[in-house]
Design a protein around this motif. Structure first.
Motif, PDB file in Angstrom:
ATOM      1  N   ASP A 109       0.829  -1.208   0.000  1.00  0.00           N
ATOM      2  CA  ASP A 109       0.000   0.000   0.000  1.00  0.00           C
ATOM      3  C   ASP A 109       0.863   1.257   0.000  1.00  0.00           C
ATOM      4  O   ASP A 109       0.553   2.228  -0.704  1.00  0.00           O
ATOM      5  CB  ASP A 109      -0.931   0.009   1.215  1.00  0.00           C
ATOM      6  CG  ASP A 109      -2.063  -0.999   1.102  1.00  0.00           C
ATOM      7  OD1 ASP A 109      -2.249  -1.547  -0.008  1.00  0.00           O
ATOM      8  OD2 ASP A 109      -2.749  -1.232   2.109  1.00  0.00           O
ATOM      9  N   ASP A 110       1.932   1.242   0.783  1.00  0.00           N
ATOM     10  CA  ASP A 110       2.842   2.389   0.813  1.00  0.00           C
ATOM     11  C   ASP A 110       3.574   2.541  -0.522  1.00  0.00           C
ATOM     12  O   ASP A 110       3.825   3.664  -0.978  1.00  0.00           O
ATOM     13  CB  ASP A 110       3.860   2.237   1.948  1.00  0.00           C
ATOM     14  CG  ASP A 110       3.234   2.384   3.322  1.00  0.00           C
ATOM     15  OD1 ASP A 110       2.100   2.917   3.411  1.00  0.00           O
ATOM     16  OD2 ASP A 110       3.865   1.968   4.310  1.00  0.00           O
ATOM     17  N   GLN A 138       2.430   1.809  -3.465  1.00  0.00           N
ATOM     18  CA  GLN A 138       1.501   2.431  -4.408  1.00  0.00           C
ATOM     19  C   GLN A 138       1.452   3.941  -4.203  1.00  0.00           C
ATOM     20  O   GLN A 138       1.457   4.719  -5.175  1.00  0.00           O
ATOM     21  CB  GLN A 138       0.106   1.828  -4.240  1.00  0.00           C
ATOM     22  CG  GLN A 138       0.012   0.378  -4.664  1.00  0.00           C
ATOM     23  CD  GLN A 138      -1.359  -0.217  -4.417  1.00  0.00           C
ATOM     24  OE1 GLN A 138      -2.306   0.499  -4.101  1.00  0.00           O
ATOM     25  NE2 GLN A 138      -1.473  -1.530  -4.555  1.00  0.00           N
ATOM     26  N   LYS A 139       1.413   4.366  -2.957  1.00  0.00           N
ATOM     27  CA  LYS A 139       1.388   5.803  -2.660  1.00  0.00           C
ATOM     28  C   LYS A 139       2.658   6.490  -3.139  1.00  0.00           C
ATOM     29  O   LYS A 139       2.622   7.633  -3.611  1.00  0.00           O
ATOM     30  CB  LYS A 139       1.201   6.013  -1.158  1.00  0.00           C
ATOM     31  CG  LYS A 139      -0.162   5.579  -0.631  1.00  0.00           C
ATOM     32  CD  LYS A 139      -0.230   5.699   0.886  1.00  0.00           C
ATOM     33  CE  LYS A 139      -1.561   5.177   1.420  1.00  0.00           C
ATOM     34  NZ  LYS A 139      -1.608   5.183   2.907  1.00  0.00           N
ATOM     35  N   MET A 140       3.787   5.810  -3.026  1.00  0.00           N
ATOM     36  CA  MET A 140       5.051   6.413  -3.463  1.00  0.00           C
ATOM     37  C   MET A 140       5.091   6.596  -4.969  1.00  0.00           C
ATOM     38  O   MET A 140       5.588   7.618  -5.471  1.00  0.00           O
ATOM     39  CB  MET A 140       6.224   5.550  -2.987  1.00  0.00           C
ATOM     40  CG  MET A 140       6.455   5.637  -1.496  1.00  0.00           C
ATOM     41  SD  MET A 140       7.813   4.574  -0.967  1.00  0.00           S
ATOM     42  CE  MET A 140       7.637   4.715   0.817  1.00  0.00           C
ATOM     43  N   THR A 171       2.463   6.966  -6.899  1.00  0.00           N
ATOM     44  CA  THR A 171       1.539   8.075  -7.142  1.00  0.00           C
ATOM     45  C   THR A 171       2.199   9.412  -6.810  1.00  0.00           C
ATOM     46  O   THR A 171       2.068  10.396  -7.554  1.00  0.00           O
ATOM     47  CB  THR A 171       0.272   7.893  -6.300  1.00  0.00           C
ATOM     48  OG1 THR A 171      -0.414   6.701  -6.717  1.00  0.00           O
ATOM     49  CG2 THR A 171      -0.669   9.085  -6.447  1.00  0.00           C
ATOM     50  N   ASN A 172       2.929   9.440  -5.709  1.00  0.00           N
ATOM     51  CA  ASN A 172       3.602  10.670  -5.294  1.00  0.00           C
ATOM     52  C   ASN A 172       4.663  11.095  -6.304  1.00  0.00           C
ATOM     53  O   ASN A 172       4.866  12.296  -6.550  1.00  0.00           O
ATOM     54  CB  ASN A 172       4.240  10.483  -3.916  1.00  0.00           C
ATOM     55  CG  ASN A 172       4.657  11.794  -3.278  1.00  0.00           C
ATOM     56  OD1 ASN A 172       4.034  12.828  -3.493  1.00  0.00           O
ATOM     57  ND2 ASN A 172       5.709  11.774  -2.480  1.00  0.00           N
ATOM     58  N   GLU A 225       2.849  13.003  -8.868  1.00  0.00           N
ATOM     59  CA  GLU A 225       2.401  14.304  -8.362  1.00  0.00           C
ATOM     60  C   GLU A 225       3.567  15.289  -8.285  1.00  0.00           C
ATOM     61  O   GLU A 225       3.415  16.478  -8.587  1.00  0.00           O
ATOM     62  CB  GLU A 225       1.752  14.141  -6.988  1.00  0.00           C
ATOM     63  CG  GLU A 225       0.458  13.334  -6.995  1.00  0.00           C
ATOM     64  CD  GLU A 225      -0.604  13.939  -7.889  1.00  0.00           C
ATOM     65  OE1 GLU A 225      -0.655  15.185  -8.012  1.00  0.00           O
ATOM     66  OE2 GLU A 225      -1.377  13.177  -8.495  1.00  0.00           O
ATOM     67  N   LEU A 279      -1.090   2.842 -11.920  1.00  0.00           N
ATOM     68  CA  LEU A 279      -0.849   3.929 -10.969  1.00  0.00           C
ATOM     69  C   LEU A 279      -0.399   5.196 -11.686  1.00  0.00           C
ATOM     70  O   LEU A 279      -0.836   6.300 -11.356  1.00  0.00           O
ATOM     71  CB  LEU A 279       0.201   3.495  -9.939  1.00  0.00           C
ATOM     72  CG  LEU A 279      -0.257   2.435  -8.930  1.00  0.00           C
ATOM     73  CD1 LEU A 279       0.948   1.820  -8.221  1.00  0.00           C
ATOM     74  CD2 LEU A 279      -1.220   3.040  -7.914  1.00  0.00           C
ATOM     75  N   SER A 284      -2.704   8.601 -11.946  1.00  0.00           N
ATOM     76  CA  SER A 284      -2.139   9.795 -11.310  1.00  0.00           C
ATOM     77  C   SER A 284      -1.982  10.958 -12.292  1.00  0.00           C
ATOM     78  O   SER A 284      -1.618  12.059 -11.893  1.00  0.00           O
ATOM     79  CB  SER A 284      -0.782   9.467 -10.677  1.00  0.00           C
ATOM     80  OG  SER A 284      -0.910   8.448  -9.711  1.00  0.00           O
TER      81      SER A 284
END
Length: 316
Positions: free
Chosen positions: A83-84, A86-88, A90-91, A94, A158, A162
């Motif tokens: 999960d982390d 995936q966020k990275m 996406t980040n 961004e 992802l 994003s």
């Protein structure tokens, strides 16, 4: 109003950014590990913004996201929960988009009109990059088409969700893997486009032994592939590679070489070699040969991108 990348390429060449890891090392980020530059997504994500912004300030029009080595499997292997991870990823998108937008709004209307637009390209490195053993320079791995698609799918989802402007299928050493990525693009990402840049053994051959001309010509009928070329090879290989590519395709040609140093996968370091010429000296020849997108790969800096941009500006 910004133009699409294919629209811009019809009228003028485009500058791509340079190395990420080389600049991150200047921020004291340790890239000597299997995650390579993706380690910054864990340790110091704001440094990634600084690198992207420095390339836009130097004259780049395309930022390549810091996701070449960033995939779910690689993060999990390094102890990061999925999960982390995936966020990275996406980040990473961004951050690139923020640098893109900040650099764009800093331009005057006249400068914006001259540039046409700024873009964030979602880096999709080969399976060989995940192996972290230099296999992106050999193509020495054997997965089925379905296994390759399964590996790349989650990262591409992802990146697309994003908001990347396009995909960068880069440093691809295998013809089969490039085919798999194009198939995945067309079947599951019909609204997206991509460039493909191959990892080559020499100016006529992919690292897996496939003829560069054969590999390039295969994608002529694939409309979502908007540019094709080579990256992370020595600058002295580029002119001949462009000539090989130009002979078999009308698609825009993208090239972003390294500085000519040799990568040692055991020590995760680059071994210096004397390069005969600079980006400033060689870019005119690449333009004349037919390149439409030019940038830098490993060991290049904002100064190199500034030199490329200067040449392109003075030859419009």
């Amino acid at each position: 109003m910004t133009k699409s990348l294919p629209e811009i390429l019809k009228n003028q060449p485009v500058v791509v950014d340079g190395a990420m890891a080389t600049e991150l090392e200047k921020h004291d980020i340790d890239t000597d590990n299997d995650l390579w530059s993706a380690m910054a997504l864990i340790e110091q994500p704001e440094a990634i913004y600084d690198v992207h912004k420095s390339y836009f300030d130097a004259g780049a029009q395309v930022a390549i996201t810091n996701t070449y080595q960033a995939n779910i499997d690689a993060f999990v292997k390094a102890g990061v929960p999925a999960d982390d991870a995936q966020k990275m990823i996406t980040n990473a998108v961004e951050i690139a988009k923020r640098a893109r937008d900040d650099a764009w709004t800093a331009l005057t209307p006249a400068e914006q009109a001259a540039k046409g637009g700024f873009f964030a390209a979602g880096s999709v490195g080969p399976y060989g990059a995940f192996l972290a053993n230099g296999a992106e320079y050999t193509g020495d791995y054997n997965l089925s088409v379905d296994e390759l698609k399964d590996f790349h799918r989650s990262r591409m989802q992802l990146l697309a969700n994003s908001g990347v402007d396009l995909f960068a299928f880069e440093t691809q050493p295998q013809f089969k893997e490039a085919q798999s990525l194009a198939n995945l693009l067309e079947s599951e990402f019909p609204q997206q486009s991509a460039w493909i840049s191959f990892s080559i053994r020499d100016s006529k051959t992919l690292c897996d032994g496939t003829s560069l001309a054969k590999a390039v010509s295969y994608f002529n009928d694939h409309d979502q592939i908007i540019a094709i070329g080579v990256n992370c090879t020595a600058m002295t290989n580029i002119t001949a590679a462009i000539q090989t590519i130009k002979a078999v395709t009308d698609k825009p040609i993208i090239v972003y070489p390294n500085t000519g140093e040799t990568y040692d996968p055991k020590t995760k370091t680059w071994q210096s070699q004397e390069e005969e010429a600079s980006f400033e000296q060689l870019t005119p020849a690449w333009l004349k040969a037919g390149a439409r997108m030019i940038g830098g790969c490993c060991r290049t800096t904002p100064k190199d991108i500034h030199d490329i941009a200067d040449v392109l500006t003075n030859t419009k």
